[in-house]
Scaffold this active site. Structure first.
Site, PDB file in Angstrom:
ATOM      1  N   TYR A   1       0.828  -1.205   0.000  1.00  0.00           N
ATOM      2  CA  TYR A   1       0.000   0.000   0.000  1.00  0.00           C
ATOM      3  C   TYR A   1       0.863   1.257   0.000  1.00  0.00           C
ATOM      4  O   TYR A   1       0.499   2.261  -0.618  1.00  0.00           O
ATOM      5  CB  TYR A   1      -1.022  -0.017   1.149  1.00  0.00           C
ATOM      6  CG  TYR A   1      -2.249  -0.802   0.752  1.00  0.00           C
ATOM      7  CD1 TYR A   1      -3.271  -0.211   0.027  1.00  0.00           C
ATOM      8  CD2 TYR A   1      -2.337  -2.152   1.032  1.00  0.00           C
ATOM      9  CE1 TYR A   1      -4.368  -0.938  -0.392  1.00  0.00           C
ATOM     10  CE2 TYR A   1      -3.435  -2.896   0.616  1.00  0.00           C
ATOM     11  CZ  TYR A   1      -4.454  -2.279  -0.096  1.00  0.00           C
ATOM     12  OH  TYR A   1      -5.537  -2.994  -0.530  1.00  0.00           O
TER      13      TYR A   1
ATOM     14  N   ARG B   1       1.696   1.835  -3.536  1.00  0.00           N
ATOM     15  CA  ARG B   1       0.561   2.402  -4.280  1.00  0.00           C
ATOM     16  C   ARG B   1       0.334   3.869  -3.889  1.00  0.00           C
ATOM     17  O   ARG B   1       0.007   4.711  -4.726  1.00  0.00           O
ATOM     18  CB  ARG B   1      -0.710   1.591  -4.020  1.00  0.00           C
ATOM     19  CG  ARG B   1      -0.698   0.259  -4.768  1.00  0.00           C
ATOM     20  CD  ARG B   1      -1.980  -0.514  -4.558  1.00  0.00           C
ATOM     21  NE  ARG B   1      -3.172   0.218  -4.963  1.00  0.00           N
ATOM     22  CZ  ARG B   1      -4.410  -0.120  -4.618  1.00  0.00           C
ATOM     23  NH1 ARG B   1      -4.618  -1.190  -3.871  1.00  0.00           N
ATOM     24  NH2 ARG B   1      -5.442   0.587  -5.021  1.00  0.00           N
TER      25      ARG B   1
ATOM     26  N   GLN C   1     -15.384   4.431  -7.210  1.00  0.00           N
ATOM     27  CA  GLN C   1     -14.806   3.223  -6.608  1.00  0.00           C
ATOM     28  C   GLN C   1     -13.319   3.450  -6.365  1.00  0.00           C
ATOM     29  O   GLN C   1     -12.646   2.616  -5.780  1.00  0.00           O
ATOM     30  CB  GLN C   1     -14.968   2.032  -7.553  1.00  0.00           C
ATOM     31  CG  GLN C   1     -16.409   1.665  -7.817  1.00  0.00           C
ATOM     32  CD  GLN C   1     -16.531   0.748  -9.032  1.00  0.00           C
ATOM     33  OE1 GLN C   1     -16.447  -0.455  -8.924  1.00  0.00           O
ATOM     34  NE2 GLN C   1     -16.717   1.331 -10.199  1.00  0.00           N
ATOM     35  N   ASN C   2     -12.806   4.575  -6.841  1.00  0.00           N
ATOM     36  CA  ASN C   2     -11.364   4.827  -6.727  1.00  0.00           C
ATOM     37  C   ASN C   2     -11.011   5.324  -5.334  1.00  0.00           C
ATOM     38  O   ASN C   2     -11.809   5.983  -4.675  1.00  0.00           O
ATOM     39  CB  ASN C   2     -10.913   5.840  -7.781  1.00  0.00           C
ATOM     40  CG  ASN C   2     -11.179   5.326  -9.187  1.00  0.00           C
ATOM     41  OD1 ASN C   2     -11.420   4.137  -9.358  1.00  0.00           O
ATOM     42  ND2 ASN C   2     -11.136   6.204 -10.161  1.00  0.00           N
TER      43      ASN C   2
ATOM     44  N   ASP D   1      -8.065   7.065  -4.858  1.00  0.00           N
ATOM     45  CA  ASP D   1      -6.909   7.942  -5.074  1.00  0.00           C
ATOM     46  C   ASP D   1      -7.156   9.415  -4.774  1.00  0.00           C
ATOM     47  O   ASP D   1      -6.199  10.210  -4.770  1.00  0.00           O
ATOM     48  CB  ASP D   1      -6.380   7.776  -6.509  1.00  0.00           C
ATOM     49  CG  ASP D   1      -7.465   8.015  -7.570  1.00  0.00           C
ATOM     50  OD1 ASP D   1      -8.332   8.880  -7.367  1.00  0.00           O
ATOM     51  OD2 ASP D   1      -7.413   7.330  -8.625  1.00  0.00           O
TER      52      ASP D   1
ATOM     53  N   HIS E   1     -15.104   2.820  -1.849  1.00  0.00           N
ATOM     54  CA  HIS E   1     -14.066   1.875  -1.409  1.00  0.00           C
ATOM     55  C   HIS E   1     -13.013   2.523  -0.523  1.00  0.00           C
ATOM     56  O   HIS E   1     -11.921   1.974  -0.366  1.00  0.00           O
ATOM     57  CB  HIS E   1     -13.410   1.208  -2.641  1.00  0.00           C
ATOM     58  CG  HIS E   1     -14.367   0.326  -3.405  1.00  0.00           C
ATOM     59  ND1 HIS E   1     -14.130  -0.117  -4.696  1.00  0.00           N
ATOM     60  CD2 HIS E   1     -15.575  -0.203  -3.047  1.00  0.00           C
ATOM     61  CE1 HIS E   1     -15.147  -0.872  -5.088  1.00  0.00           C
ATOM     62  NE2 HIS E   1     -16.035  -0.934  -4.118  1.00  0.00           N
TER      63      HIS E   1
ATOM     64  N   GLY F   1     -15.341   4.397 -17.017  1.00  0.00           N
ATOM     65  CA  GLY F   1     -14.065   3.746 -16.698  1.00  0.00           C
ATOM     66  C   GLY F   1     -14.157   2.679 -15.635  1.00  0.00           C
ATOM     67  O   GLY F   1     -13.235   2.516 -14.843  1.00  0.00           O
TER      68      GLY F   1
ATOM     69  N   ASN G   1     -16.405   4.122 -21.736  1.00  0.00           N
ATOM     70  CA  ASN G   1     -15.393   3.151 -21.320  1.00  0.00           C
ATOM     71  C   ASN G   1     -14.540   2.783 -22.522  1.00  0.00           C
ATOM     72  O   ASN G   1     -15.028   2.774 -23.647  1.00  0.00           O
ATOM     73  CB  ASN G   1     -16.084   1.888 -20.777  1.00  0.00           C
ATOM     74  CG  ASN G   1     -15.256   1.206 -19.706  1.00  0.00           C
ATOM     75  OD1 ASN G   1     -15.102   1.752 -18.619  1.00  0.00           O
ATOM     76  ND2 ASN G   1     -14.725   0.048 -19.998  1.00  0.00           N
TER      77      ASN G   1
ATOM     78  N   ALA H   1     -11.645   8.275 -21.247  1.00  0.00           N
ATOM     79  CA  ALA H   1     -12.368   9.269 -20.450  1.00  0.00           C
ATOM     80  C   ALA H   1     -11.696  10.643 -20.522  1.00  0.00           C
ATOM     81  O   ALA H   1     -12.373  11.666 -20.628  1.00  0.00           O
ATOM     82  CB  ALA H   1     -12.455   8.790 -19.002  1.00  0.00           C
TER      83      ALA H   1
END
Ligand code: OAD
Length: 249
Positions: free
Chosen positions: A70, A73, A104-105, A107, A122, A189, A215, A233
Site C-alpha cells: 500500500y 501504491r 470506486q477509486n 486515489d 471503497h 471507466g 469506457n 475518459a
C-alpha cells in the site's frame, strides 16, 4: 450514428438533466498513470493476488508485506495528477443543477480536480484507520511497518475496503439514493463487475434514468446502456462537457 452526432445527442441529454449521478472506476485515473485492476498485463490483479494483499486475513498473516504494498501504491497516487477527465467531471458538477459523483477509486483525484461531496465507496488510500477499533487514525509518525494506533496500540491499516469487507454503510446509502433518484446516470471507466457498485447503474436504469457508459472497452453494462461510448475518459469527457455548455466555457 456517427460519433459526432452521438456526442451532440449525449451533450443534449446532460444539458437537459435535472439530476445526474456519475459512477467512476479505475479507468478514469488510468490516464493519470494509476494502474487499473483487471486489465491483462497492466492491471494490479494481473500482477498480484488480491487474496495475498487486499484482505483482512492477508494483513494479519503478513502485515509488513501488505503495508509496504500500500505504501508503494500511495507513492504512485501522491505523484499522480488529476487528468482532463477528472477536471471535466468537476466542471459537470458546477454546471448541472444536481450531480452526485460516486467513485470506486481510492486515489482522491476527483477531489484534487475540484469535485465536491465525492462518495468514495471503497475508501481512500491516503487515509489510515486502526485495524482493531476501525477508527480513523491521523498521520502516524512511526518507523514501524505497519505503524501502531496511538490510542490502543493496534496495527494501523489503510482506510480502504478489502475483499470480504462491507462498504461504508452511509456512503453506500447516499450512492443508492443518488442512483435511484437521478434522471441521467453516467458510468465511466469501470468494468462494472464488482458489487454492490455495479448495482448502481442497473438500479438507475430500472428507475427510468438514461444510462450512459463511457469506457475504453465493452462491459456487462454496455448492452443495457442507452448510449455506450468506446473512448478514453480523459479525451471524451472534456469534449462532452464543452459541447453541453459551450457558451459558458
Ligand atoms: P477495472 O480495472 O476492473 O476496470 C477498469 C475499466 O476501465 C476497464 O473496463 C477498462 O477497459 C476501462 N478503461 C481503462 N482505461 C480507460 C480510459 N482511459 N478511459 C475509459 N475507460 C478506461 O477497475 P474498476 O471497475 O474500477 O476494489 O474495479 C472495481 C474495483 O475492483 C476497484 O475499486 C477495486 C477492484 O478490486 C477494491 O479495491 C475494493
Amino acid at each position: 450514428m456517427s460519433a459526432e452526432v452521438q456526442l451532440t445527442e449525449i451533450a443534449e441529454v446532460l444539458r437537459k438533466a435535472r439530476s445526474i449521478a456519475v459512477l467512476t472506476g479505475a479507468g478514469i485515473s488510468a490516464e493519470s498513470g494509476i494502474p487499473t485492476f483487471r486489465e491483462a498485463q497492466t492491471g494490479l490483479w494481473a500482477q498480484y493476488r488480491a487474496e495475498d494483499l487486499a484482505t483482512p486475513d492477508a494483513f494479519v498473516r503478513r502485515p509488513e508485506l501488505v503495508w509496504d504494498w500500500y505504501e508503494w501504491r500511495r507513492e504512485r497516487v501522491r505523484a499522480a495528477q488529476p487528468n482532463p477527465g477528472h477536471y471535466a467531471l468537476a466542471e459537470l458538477q458546477r454546471r448541472a443543477p444536481a450531480c452526485s459523483l460516486i467513485t470506486q477509486n481510492v486515489d482522491g483525484l476527483h477531489q484534487r480536480a475540484g469535485a465536491t461531496m465525492v462518495l468514495e465507496l471503497h475508501g481512500n488510500i491516503l487515509r489510515n484507520k486502526c485495524f482493531d477499533e476501525d477508527c480513523v487514525v491521523d498521520a502516524v509518525l512511526s518507523a514501524m511497518r505497519p505503524p501502531r494506533c496511538p490510542h490502543c496500540g493496534g496495527m494501523v491499516r489503510p482506510d480502504v475496503v478489502w475483499f470480504g469487507e462491507p462498504l461504508p454503510e452511509d456512503v453506500l446509502q447516499h450512492a443508492m439514493r443518488a442512483a435511484q433518484s437521478c434522471d441521467v446516470f453516467l458510468s465511466i471507466g469501470t468494468a462494472a463487475l464488482v458489487h454492490p457498485a455495479a448495482q448502481l447503474p442497473m438500479s438507475a436504469a430500472e428507475n427510468g434514468a438514461t444510462l450512459i457508459e463511457i469506457n475504453r472497452d465493452a462491459t456487462p453494462l454496455s448492452s443495457m446502456a442507452r448510449y455506450s461510448v468506446r473512448a478514453l475518459a480523459g479525451e471524451y469527457l472534456p469534449r462532452l462537457v464543452q459541447s453541453a455548455w459551450p457558451e459558458e466555457a
